[in-house]
Structure formats: structure tokens, C-alpha cells
Design a protein around this motif. Structure first.
Motif, PDB file in Angstrom:
ATOM      1  N   HIS A  62      25.419  43.642  50.713  1.00 55.09           N
ATOM      2  CA  HIS A  62      24.387  43.921  49.709  1.00 55.09           C
ATOM      3  C   HIS A  62      24.473  45.354  49.190  1.00 55.09           C
ATOM      4  O   HIS A  62      24.058  45.637  48.065  1.00 55.09           O
ATOM      5  N   ILE A  63      25.030  46.277  50.004  1.00 56.22           N
ATOM      6  CA  ILE A  63      25.258  47.639  49.516  1.00 56.22           C
ATOM      7  C   ILE A  63      26.450  47.656  48.552  1.00 56.22           C
ATOM      8  O   ILE A  63      26.426  48.335  47.522  1.00 56.22           O
ATOM      9  N   ALA A  64      27.480  46.883  48.884  1.00 58.95           N
ATOM     10  CA  ALA A  64      28.619  46.763  47.963  1.00 58.95           C
ATOM     11  C   ALA A  64      28.186  46.152  46.643  1.00 58.95           C
ATOM     12  O   ALA A  64      28.725  46.496  45.583  1.00 58.95           O
ATOM     13  N   GLN A  65      27.218  45.252  46.681  1.00 58.11           N
ATOM     14  CA  GLN A  65      26.699  44.661  45.446  1.00 58.11           C
ATOM     15  C   GLN A  65      26.060  45.713  44.555  1.00 58.11           C
ATOM     16  O   GLN A  65      26.277  45.723  43.336  1.00 58.11           O
ATOM     17  N   VAL A  66      25.286  46.632  45.151  1.00 57.97           N
ATOM     18  CA  VAL A  66      24.639  47.691  44.368  1.00 57.97           C
ATOM     19  C   VAL A  66      25.688  48.632  43.778  1.00 57.97           C
ATOM     20  O   VAL A  66      25.605  49.029  42.608  1.00 57.97           O
ATOM     21  N   ILE A  67      26.691  48.985  44.572  1.00 59.37           N
ATOM     22  CA  ILE A  67      27.727  49.900  44.084  1.00 59.37           C
ATOM     23  C   ILE A  67      28.508  49.270  42.934  1.00 59.37           C
ATOM     24  O   ILE A  67      28.819  49.922  41.931  1.00 59.37           O
ATOM     25  N   TYR A  74      34.596  38.691  45.094  1.00 60.88           N
ATOM     26  CA  TYR A  74      35.595  39.757  44.996  1.00 60.88           C
ATOM     27  C   TYR A  74      36.233  40.054  46.350  1.00 60.88           C
ATOM     28  O   TYR A  74      37.297  40.648  46.429  1.00 60.88           O
ATOM     29  N   ASN A  75      35.549  39.688  47.431  1.00 57.15           N
ATOM     30  CA  ASN A  75      36.003  40.033  48.777  1.00 57.15           C
ATOM     31  C   ASN A  75      37.026  39.005  49.244  1.00 57.15           C
ATOM     32  O   ASN A  75      36.722  37.811  49.321  1.00 57.15           O
ATOM     33  N   HIS A 109      40.999  46.070  36.588  1.00 54.47           N
ATOM     34  CA  HIS A 109      39.945  45.345  37.302  1.00 54.47           C
ATOM     35  C   HIS A 109      40.362  44.998  38.723  1.00 54.47           C
ATOM     36  O   HIS A 109      39.516  44.758  39.591  1.00 54.47           O
ATOM     37  N   ASP A 110      41.687  44.969  38.991  1.00 52.18           N
ATOM     38  CA  ASP A 110      42.155  44.668  40.338  1.00 52.18           C
ATOM     39  C   ASP A 110      41.707  45.736  41.339  1.00 52.18           C
ATOM     40  O   ASP A 110      41.476  45.426  42.511  1.00 52.18           O
ATOM     41  N   PHE A 111      41.602  46.972  40.891  1.00 52.70           N
ATOM     42  CA  PHE A 111      41.174  48.036  41.796  1.00 52.70           C
ATOM     43  C   PHE A 111      39.718  47.838  42.224  1.00 52.70           C
ATOM     44  O   PHE A 111      39.313  48.272  43.306  1.00 52.70           O
ATOM     45  N   ARG A 112      38.949  47.189  41.385  1.00 48.88           N
ATOM     46  CA  ARG A 112      37.568  46.861  41.741  1.00 48.88           C
ATOM     47  C   ARG A 112      37.548  45.862  42.901  1.00 48.88           C
ATOM     48  O   ARG A 112      36.770  45.991  43.848  1.00 48.88           O
ATOM     49  N   ARG A 113      38.421  44.873  42.824  1.00 50.05           N
ATOM     50  CA  ARG A 113      38.514  43.897  43.904  1.00 50.05           C
ATOM     51  C   ARG A 113      39.026  44.532  45.192  1.00 50.05           C
ATOM     52  O   ARG A 113      38.540  44.233  46.285  1.00 50.05           O
ATOM     53  N   ILE A 114      40.021  45.414  45.057  1.00 49.76           N
ATOM     54  CA  ILE A 114      40.573  46.077  46.235  1.00 49.76           C
ATOM     55  C   ILE A 114      39.512  46.930  46.915  1.00 49.76           C
ATOM     56  O   ILE A 114      39.381  46.950  48.148  1.00 49.76           O
ATOM     57  N   PHE A 115      38.722  47.641  46.124  1.00 46.24           N
ATOM     58  CA  PHE A 115      37.686  48.508  46.691  1.00 46.24           C
ATOM     59  C   PHE A 115      36.639  47.691  47.450  1.00 46.24           C
ATOM     60  O   PHE A 115      36.258  48.038  48.576  1.00 46.24           O
ATOM     61  N   ILE A 116      36.160  46.592  46.842  1.00 39.44           N
ATOM     62  CA  ILE A 116      35.119  45.794  47.491  1.00 39.44           C
ATOM     63  C   ILE A 116      35.645  45.162  48.777  1.00 39.44           C
ATOM     64  O   ILE A 116      34.967  45.149  49.814  1.00 39.44           O
ATOM     65  N   ARG A 141      35.431  45.148  54.616  1.00 39.11           N
ATOM     66  CA  ARG A 141      36.219  45.076  55.862  1.00 39.11           C
ATOM     67  C   ARG A 141      36.030  46.330  56.706  1.00 39.11           C
ATOM     68  O   ARG A 141      36.202  46.279  57.927  1.00 39.11           O
ATOM     69  N   SER A 142      35.673  47.430  56.078  1.00 43.54           N
ATOM     70  CA  SER A 142      35.447  48.671  56.825  1.00 43.54           C
ATOM     71  C   SER A 142      34.026  48.783  57.357  1.00 43.54           C
ATOM     72  O   SER A 142      33.691  49.790  57.972  1.00 43.54           O
ATOM     73  N   GLY A 143      33.197  47.767  57.117  1.00 42.66           N
ATOM     74  CA  GLY A 143      31.857  47.757  57.688  1.00 42.66           C
ATOM     75  C   GLY A 143      30.727  47.969  56.705  1.00 42.66           C
ATOM     76  O   GLY A 143      29.565  47.997  57.121  1.00 42.66           O
ATOM     77  N   LEU A 144      31.014  48.135  55.416  1.00 46.13           N
ATOM     78  CA  LEU A 144      29.945  48.317  54.439  1.00 46.13           C
ATOM     79  C   LEU A 144      29.213  46.993  54.247  1.00 46.13           C
ATOM     80  O   LEU A 144      29.846  45.975  53.990  1.00 46.13           O
TER      81      LEU A 144
END
Length: 295
Positions: A143-148, A160-161, A125-132, A137-140
Motif C-alpha cells: 500500500h506504500i508502493a501504491q502511494v509512491i 506491476y509486481n 515505463h519498464d523502470f516503473r515496473r522494476i522499481f515496484i 521484494r525489499s520489504g516495502l
């Protein structure tokens, strides 16, 4: 993800350009809602490596394996699952416990430690936090991160951020720079010495004996007597107490309102004064220029 199969990889043709893009279908998700993720070039490379590794060398097909659903507590029908491995010559489905053990073995082999010097201990589950965190931070957009991520509430996604103080400062500075670039450049000219002295002198002139004048910079205010000062000043805690005491006892002769102040000044003064005590002298408004406003 452990339930993702070879059938989860689908293709989608963009209606605008006709380009075909790969998608990864996640069904079911933890909220029992289907999710479709865009397969990035890096993810496509990983998935192709996985499929190549698990293919049957004789037929080229992905073997079908049986997996146990721990949530539903049933055995699923045989499916070409992506996360499988060869266990003594027989393809077997990867479980969560097996995946955690493999992850810890990799971390132990790397020798990586945290800030305190302890070995890293990752959970899938840590990789989920790292991805978000990395995506936002990269500009996503969040609300788009929420859908993903498949979150029903955006507050869950923002939880998670990971936000760091330096990141908040840099992001705020970049925001201010963008806003400044949209405004006319003449608004950011360097003030002259006369303008700067007038600006600093304004705050000095705001200091009164009963408080601080609340007039904005660039506006005039002539404090002829206490009545006008009461209408445009904000008394400090100490001066407010002195104001209350002086209002019920005596009034300095140099600051007594007179007839030139007018009836409006008297009403403004009376609105800020407390009710008189029974022992204090009473006062009566008088429009005569020779008679004081109270006796």
C-alpha cells in the motif's frame, strides 16, 4: 518526469526530529493528482549531477526552456526543466521519443541480451515496473508502493509486481518460521514412538466398509452397527451406491439394528436411507427386544 523542473525539488523538516529531508514534487501526475516522493541518497546524487550538467557556466542558473505538452496539446511557458540538453548551442527540452532513442543506444552499447539471446528493448515505463518489484521484494508494504506510484487501485500496483515461484516458496517458509518462533517451543517436541503409532493407527481404524469415519484424532467411536457408522462416516462414491442398493433390498443379519440400539439409532439410520420402493418390504419400528425392527 520529463516535466520535472528545478522548482520540483523542495525541502521538508520532520516535526519529530527537526531533520530536513529533500523531496521531489511531481505535479501534475497521470491521474491529475500531486505526488511527493522522498529523495533517496542515490536519487539525490543523480539529480545533483543533472543540475550541475545543465547549469549555465556563466550565471550558475538552470536555463528555462519551452516544452510542448502532448496531452494538453499546448506549449508550456519557459521553465527550468531538469531534462534538457544542448542542441547546437541552444538548450532544448527532451521529448519522449528522444529519451527512448537514447535508452536504446545505451542498451545496444552494453550488448546485454534477454534469456532468448535477443537484444534488450526497454521502455521508460519498464523502470516503473522494476522499481515496484524491487521495492516490494525489499520489504516495502504494497500500500506504500501504491502511494509512491500514484495508483488509485492497489490491484494495479500488484500487477506491476513480478512474483516468481521460488520467491513465493521462500516467503512462505519465512512466514512459517516467524509464526513458529511466536509459539511455545514445547509444542514442537518430537513425538514418541507410541504417540506416532497411535496417530497412524487412527487412520487405519477410520476405514469402514461403508466409508471413512469422520471422527477427529483423539476421539473414540465404537461402530457397533451400521446405524452408528452412518452418523459418523463419510461414504465413498462406491460405498454410497452399495448403501443405496442394500437399503432397498435386504440387510445383512450381522449388522441388523436391534432394540439395544434404541429409538435414537433408528431415527439416525432412517435419516440417511432413501425412500423405499413400492416393491421393497416395508419396515416398522418396534421397541420389543425379541421382535426385529422391520418385517
Amino acid at each position: 518526469m520529463l516535466e520535472a523542473s528545478h522548482h520540483s525539488l523542495i525541502q521538508y523538516r520532520l516535526p519529530t526530529t527537526g531533520e530536513v529531508v529533500p523531496l521531489l514534487q511531481i505535479a501534475p501526475s497521470k491521474t491529475d493528482q500531486e505526488r511527493v516522493l522522498l529523495v533517496s541518497p542515490e536519487l539525490a546524487d543523480v539529480l545533483s549531477t543533472i543540475i550541475t550538467r545543465i547549469r549555465d557556466p556563466r550565471t550558475g542558473a538552470v536555463p528555462r526552456v519551452v516544452a510542448y505538452d502532448y496531452n494538453e496539446r499546448v506549449w508550456n511557458p519557459p521553465m527550468p526543466l531538469l531534462f534538457q540538453y544542448d542542441r547546437s548551442g541552444e538548450p532544448s527540452h527532451m521529448t519522449g521519443e528522444f529519451l527512448r532513442a537514447c535508452l536504446n543506444d545505451v542498451l545496444e552499447a552494453t550488448g546485454l541480451t534477454d534469456a532468448s539471446g535477443l537484444p534488450l528493448d526497454f521502455d521508460p515505463h519498464d523502470f516503473r515496473r522494476i522499481f515496484i518489484t524491487d521495492a516490494i521484494r525489499s520489504g516495502l508494504p504494497p500500500h506504500i508502493a501504491q502511494v509512491i506510484a500514484g495508483h488509485a487501485d492497489i490491484n494495479t500496483t500488484m500487477g506491476y509486481n513480478a512474483i516468481y515461484p521460488a520467491e513465493a516458496i521462500e516467503a512462505h517458509r519465512a512466514f512459517i518460521a516467524r509464526r513458529r518462533s511466536l509459539r511455545p517451543s514445547e509444542e514442537y517436541r518430537t513425538p514418541t514412538a507410541e504417540e506416532w503409532d497411535a496417530f497412524l493407527g487412527h487412520f487405519e481404524r477410520r476405514k469402514l466398509s461403508i466409508g471413512i469415519c469422520a471422527r477427529a484424532f483423539g476421539t473414540s467411536c465404537i461402530h457397533e452397527h451400521a446405524a452408528s457408522a452412518a452418523r459418523c462416516s463419510v461414504p465413498s462414491p462406491t460405498s454410497a451406491a452399495a448403501w443405496s442398493r442394500s437399503a432397498t433390498t435386504s440387510w445383512p443379519a450381522s449388522s441388523k439394528p436391534n432394540a439395544r440400539a434404541g429409538w435414537a439409532s433408528w431415527k439416525g439410520l432412517r435419516s440417511v436411507l432413501p425412500e423405499p420402493r413400492t416393491s421393497s418390504p416395508s419396515w416398522t419400528p418396534n421397541k420389543s427386544a425379541e421382535t426385529p425392527l422391520w418385517s
